[in-house]
Design a protein around this motif. Sequence first.
Motif, short mmCIF file in Angstrom:
data_model
loop_
_atom_site.label_atom_id
_atom_site.label_comp_id
_atom_site.label_asym_id
_atom_site.label_seq_id
_atom_site.Cartn_x
_atom_site.Cartn_y
_atom_site.Cartn_z
N TYR A 190 21.21 62.29 21.16
CA TYR A 190 22.39 62.02 21.97
C TYR A 190 22.29 60.62 22.59
N HIS A 191 23.45 60.02 22.81
CA HIS A 191 23.54 58.77 23.57
C HIS A 191 24.51 58.97 24.73
N TYR A 192 24.15 58.39 25.87
CA TYR A 192 25.06 58.41 27.01
C TYR A 192 25.33 56.96 27.42
N PHE A 193 26.61 56.62 27.60
CA PHE A 193 27.02 55.25 27.86
C PHE A 193 27.57 55.07 29.27
N ILE A 194 27.01 54.12 29.99
CA ILE A 194 27.47 53.79 31.34
C ILE A 194 27.90 52.33 31.36
N THR A 195 29.08 52.05 31.85
CA THR A 195 29.55 50.68 31.97
C THR A 195 29.44 50.21 33.41
N LYS A 196 29.00 48.98 33.59
CA LYS A 196 28.83 48.42 34.93
C LYS A 196 30.11 47.84 35.49
N GLU A 197 31.07 47.63 34.64
CA GLU A 197 32.30 46.98 35.07
C GLU A 197 33.52 47.70 34.51
N LYS A 198 34.64 47.48 35.13
CA LYS A 198 35.89 48.08 34.67
C LYS A 198 36.28 47.49 33.33
N ASN A 199 36.46 48.35 32.35
CA ASN A 199 36.79 47.91 31.01
C ASN A 199 37.79 48.89 30.41
N PRO A 200 39.03 48.46 30.21
CA PRO A 200 40.06 49.39 29.71
C PRO A 200 39.77 49.95 28.33
N PHE A 201 38.90 49.29 27.56
CA PHE A 201 38.60 49.75 26.21
C PHE A 201 37.46 50.77 26.19
N ARG A 202 36.89 51.04 27.36
CA ARG A 202 35.79 52.00 27.44
C ARG A 202 36.15 53.23 28.27
N ILE A 203 37.40 53.37 28.61
CA ILE A 203 37.82 54.44 29.51
C ILE A 203 37.41 55.82 29.01
N GLU A 204 37.54 56.04 27.69
CA GLU A 204 37.28 57.37 27.14
C GLU A 204 35.89 57.52 26.53
N THR A 205 35.08 56.48 26.58
CA THR A 205 33.76 56.54 25.94
C THR A 205 32.61 56.13 26.86
N HIS A 206 32.90 55.63 28.05
CA HIS A 206 31.87 55.22 29.00
C HIS A 206 32.18 55.78 30.38
N TRP A 207 31.15 55.92 31.18
CA TRP A 207 31.31 56.28 32.58
C TRP A 207 31.12 55.02 33.41
N GLN A 208 32.14 54.66 34.15
CA GLN A 208 32.04 53.48 35.01
C GLN A 208 31.41 53.87 36.34
N ILE A 209 30.37 53.14 36.74
CA ILE A 209 29.68 53.45 37.99
C ILE A 209 29.98 52.39 39.05
N PRO A 210 30.12 52.80 40.31
CA PRO A 210 30.41 51.85 41.39
C PRO A 210 29.16 51.46 42.17
N PHE A 211 27.98 51.70 41.61
CA PHE A 211 26.74 51.43 42.33
C PHE A 211 25.72 50.77 41.40
N GLU A 212 24.69 50.20 41.99
CA GLU A 212 23.62 49.54 41.24
C GLU A 212 22.58 50.57 40.79
N LEU A 213 21.98 50.32 39.64
CA LEU A 213 20.91 51.17 39.12
C LEU A 213 19.69 50.32 38.76
N GLU A 214 18.53 50.86 39.00
CA GLU A 214 17.29 50.19 38.60
C GLU A 214 16.79 50.83 37.31
N GLY A 215 17.04 50.15 36.22
CA GLY A 215 16.74 50.68 34.91
C GLY A 215 15.27 50.99 34.69
N HIS A 216 14.38 50.15 35.21
CA HIS A 216 12.95 50.38 34.99
C HIS A 216 12.47 51.67 35.65
N LYS A 217 13.06 52.00 36.80
CA LYS A 217 12.69 53.26 37.47
C LYS A 217 13.18 54.46 36.67
N MET A 218 14.37 54.34 36.11
CA MET A 218 14.90 55.45 35.31
C MET A 218 14.06 55.64 34.04
#
Length: 253
Positions: free
Chosen positions: A112-140
């Motif tokens: 499985y792949h899960y897609f998160i977008t950092k910015e508002k993108n009208p072309f990703r509305i149905e395929t990405h989750w837009q987040i309103p917060f910062e994430l630390e990728g190395h910790k995840m």
Amino acid sequence: MARFFIRLSYKGSKYHGWQIQPNAISVQEILNKALSTILREEINVVGCGRTDAGVHASDFYAHFDMVQEAINDTEKFCFKLNRLLPRDIAAKRIFKVHPEAHARFDAISRTYHYFITKEKNPFRIETHWQIPFELEGHKMNEAAKILFEYQDFTSFSKLHTDVKTNNCKIYLAAWEETADEFIFTIKADRFLRNMVRAIVGTLIEVGRGKLDLDGFRKIIESKNRSNAGSSVPGHALFLSAIEYPETLKEVTT
């Protein structure tokens, strides 16, 4: 009686998941109707798994049986099937297999792949989750490595399911970060219901600094779904690969 495998992909936005539901449209229902129409007999496909409402599949397998072996040219049949299917479901290939081959039980891994977008993108509305917060990728990623230490993932499973065991063998779990998105990839021999979305939701708690690595480990060991994070939205989740053993061969005669 002849058995065929069908390889397909679908965009799950308009569907209530793969599996037939009493009061909602599903991918399985649409495929059953299309195959039954072309073959002129009742066809019931068996999928390699079941995706939740809104979840997509870039690679998916199903099998079906037919009384009369009427598929002589599989490429031509696939073309006919695609003309009947809606635009958001695509048949890639159809091939005959041995009668005992099973799309679900013979699969040895799923990715499985899960897609998160950092910015508002009208072309990703149905395929990405837009987040309103910062994430630390190395910790995840550090937290994701902890998944390899365990096999019982009750803490990430939907309650009251009909499975005999909550044990899974995870082969891959990692985050990739680009300039504008996060992509989580996870591969295992099997997945529990809602498991990927619950794992992602909990890893995000780590990425936001709300949960440390020890806390993540304790959540797994608690075997209690209420201790884990919230499930992330389904529209950003893709079933992207199914692996079968080499012994599952196409029948050519």
